[in-house]
Write a protein that holds these residues in place. Structure first.
Motif, PDB file in Angstrom:
ATOM      1  N   GLY A   1      -8.749  -3.680   5.881  1.00  0.00           N
ATOM      2  CA  GLY A   1      -7.604  -2.850   6.222  1.00  0.00           C
ATOM      3  C   GLY A   1      -7.840  -2.087   7.515  1.00  0.00           C
ATOM      4  O   GLY A   1      -6.949  -1.973   8.359  1.00  0.00           O
TER       5      GLY A   1
ATOM      6  N   ALA B   1      -7.496  -4.513  10.368  1.00  0.00           N
ATOM      7  CA  ALA B   1      -6.089  -4.783  10.644  1.00  0.00           C
ATOM      8  C   ALA B   1      -5.481  -3.659  11.468  1.00  0.00           C
ATOM      9  O   ALA B   1      -4.716  -3.898  12.408  1.00  0.00           O
ATOM     10  CB  ALA B   1      -5.323  -4.962   9.331  1.00  0.00           C
ATOM     11  N   MET B   2      -5.832  -2.425  11.124  1.00  0.00           N
ATOM     12  CA  MET B   2      -5.341  -1.280  11.888  1.00  0.00           C
ATOM     13  C   MET B   2      -5.836  -1.341  13.335  1.00  0.00           C
ATOM     14  O   MET B   2      -5.090  -1.038  14.278  1.00  0.00           O
ATOM     15  CB  MET B   2      -5.781   0.024  11.231  1.00  0.00           C
ATOM     16  CG  MET B   2      -5.130   1.268  11.817  1.00  0.00           C
ATOM     17  SD  MET B   2      -5.612   2.786  10.955  1.00  0.00           S
ATOM     18  CE  MET B   2      -4.907   2.468   9.335  1.00  0.00           C
TER      19      MET B   2
ATOM     20  N   LEU C   1       1.261  -9.912   6.189  1.00  0.00           N
ATOM     21  CA  LEU C   1       0.167  -9.928   7.159  1.00  0.00           C
ATOM     22  C   LEU C   1      -0.004 -11.310   7.772  1.00  0.00           C
ATOM     23  O   LEU C   1      -0.197 -11.445   8.987  1.00  0.00           O
ATOM     24  CB  LEU C   1      -1.137  -9.496   6.474  1.00  0.00           C
ATOM     25  CG  LEU C   1      -2.381  -9.427   7.360  1.00  0.00           C
ATOM     26  CD1 LEU C   1      -2.236  -8.341   8.410  1.00  0.00           C
ATOM     27  CD2 LEU C   1      -3.624  -9.178   6.511  1.00  0.00           C
TER      28      LEU C   1
ATOM     29  N   THR D   1     -10.125 -12.918   5.681  1.00  0.00           N
ATOM     30  CA  THR D   1      -9.150 -12.056   5.018  1.00  0.00           C
ATOM     31  C   THR D   1      -8.622 -12.722   3.756  1.00  0.00           C
ATOM     32  O   THR D   1      -8.528 -12.098   2.691  1.00  0.00           O
ATOM     33  CB  THR D   1      -7.980 -11.732   5.962  1.00  0.00           C
ATOM     34  OG1 THR D   1      -8.491 -11.146   7.167  1.00  0.00           O
ATOM     35  CG2 THR D   1      -7.011 -10.761   5.314  1.00  0.00           C
TER      36      THR D   1
ATOM     37  N   THR E   1       1.013  -2.451   7.298  1.00  0.00           N
ATOM     38  CA  THR E   1       0.353  -3.331   6.333  1.00  0.00           C
ATOM     39  C   THR E   1      -1.055  -2.849   6.030  1.00  0.00           C
ATOM     40  O   THR E   1      -1.514  -2.900   4.883  1.00  0.00           O
ATOM     41  CB  THR E   1       0.308  -4.772   6.873  1.00  0.00           C
ATOM     42  OG1 THR E   1       1.643  -5.230   7.128  1.00  0.00           O
ATOM     43  CG2 THR E   1      -0.349  -5.714   5.867  1.00  0.00           C
ATOM     44  N   SER E   2      -1.755  -2.355   7.047  1.00  0.00           N
ATOM     45  CA  SER E   2      -3.122  -1.880   6.834  1.00  0.00           C
ATOM     46  C   SER E   2      -3.139  -0.666   5.913  1.00  0.00           C
ATOM     47  O   SER E   2      -4.053  -0.505   5.101  1.00  0.00           O
ATOM     48  CB  SER E   2      -3.782  -1.528   8.177  1.00  0.00           C
ATOM     49  OG  SER E   2      -3.201  -0.368   8.763  1.00  0.00           O
TER      50      SER E   2
ATOM     51  N   MET F   1      -3.019  -2.032   2.586  1.00  0.00           N
ATOM     52  CA  MET F   1      -4.282  -2.663   2.223  1.00  0.00           C
ATOM     53  C   MET F   1      -5.300  -1.649   1.729  1.00  0.00           C
ATOM     54  O   MET F   1      -6.066  -1.917   0.799  1.00  0.00           O
ATOM     55  CB  MET F   1      -4.849  -3.443   3.419  1.00  0.00           C
ATOM     56  CG  MET F   1      -4.046  -4.677   3.783  1.00  0.00           C
ATOM     57  SD  MET F   1      -4.583  -5.433   5.345  1.00  0.00           S
ATOM     58  CE  MET F   1      -6.183  -6.086   4.891  1.00  0.00           C
TER      59      MET F   1
END
Length: 242
Positions: A39, A42-43, A116, A149, A205-206, A209
């Motif tokens: 997560g 992703a950020m 994602l 992922t 999304t992160s 997560m």
């Protein structure tokens, strides 16, 4: 040939299978904490994309209008139902698969990674770039992260993660084939704002997560369709008036 699209989808499929096979061998603490790390990664992918914004008001307007449209048509609910439908054949193939998640938590996490994988700005831009220039570098680089992922999420969600490769393949293939029509109509500023909008979706999304906030990421998907036309309108119509 859509080589990058094929590699990207295949990496998700293999990652989902690997995670489903090996997930029961990993301790719960590892699976929980490694998901937090992904997560965070992703950020880290989303923030640079947002920093590249050219016309911030256009991007914000696209996100607000796009999310409003998504909520009006109950897009997230529809994707929730699709996620449940995806699980049915997996349950029949692997009836002994045991998942340590409640039904609601399972669906929320599955929707998170569907967004994602299928609606990331990097993937959409990479598909358009590959179709227009024949350069598959973006998608191939994305495939490495997507494999791990998918594997990590499959540790908790099971083999259903591998099935996300199917809708992702058709979405990215469509963009690859339409690239010759779409890409010539864009400008570098429009592309930068498009990436920025994708970055906002990735950041949202992160947060899902790492389970900080359940943003309506699926409802935000229409923003990706609106952002380039709104960016063009802002650049050609609004800015000259200011």
């Amino acid at each position: 040939m859509p080589l990058g699209v094929i590699i990207n989808s295949f990496s998700i499929f293999l990652g989902g299978i690997a995670g489903g096979l090996l997930g029961h061998l990993l301790p719960e603490r590892f699976k929980t904490e490694i998901q937090l790390i992904f997560g965070l990664c992703a950020m880290a992918m989303g923030i640079p994309a947002v920093n590249g914004t050219v016309h911030l008001p256009a991007v914000i307007l696209a996100v607000i209008l796009g999310t409003s449209i998504g909520m009006a048509v109950h897009l997230e609910h529809r994707i929730n139902r699709a996620a449940e439908w995806m699980q049915r054949p997996i349950s029949n193939l692997f009836p002994k698969e045991q998942l340590a998640l409640s039904h609601n938590e399972f669906v929320h996490r599955l929707v998170t990674i569907i967004v994602l994988f299928c609606a990331s700005g990097t993937g959409i831009y990479g598909s358009l770039d590959a179709g227009m220039t024949g350069d598959h570098t973006v998608l191939i680089a994305k495939s490495v992260l997507d494999f791990f992922t998918a594997a990590i999420f499959a540790c908790n969600l099971g083999y259903v993660v591998s099935m996300i490769a199917v809708p992702q393949f058709f979405i990215f293939l469509s963009l690859f084939l339409l690239a010759g029509i779409i890409f010539p109509l864009t400008t570098p500023e429009m592309v930068a704002d498009f990436k920025s909008c994708g970055g906002i979706l990735i950041i949202a999304t992160s947060f899902r997560m790492i389970q900080v906030k359940q943003f309506p990421t699926a409802d935000m998907i229409p923003a990706m369709v609106l952002v380039m036309p709104i960016s063009w309108f802002w650049m050609t119509i609004i800015l000259p008036l200011l």
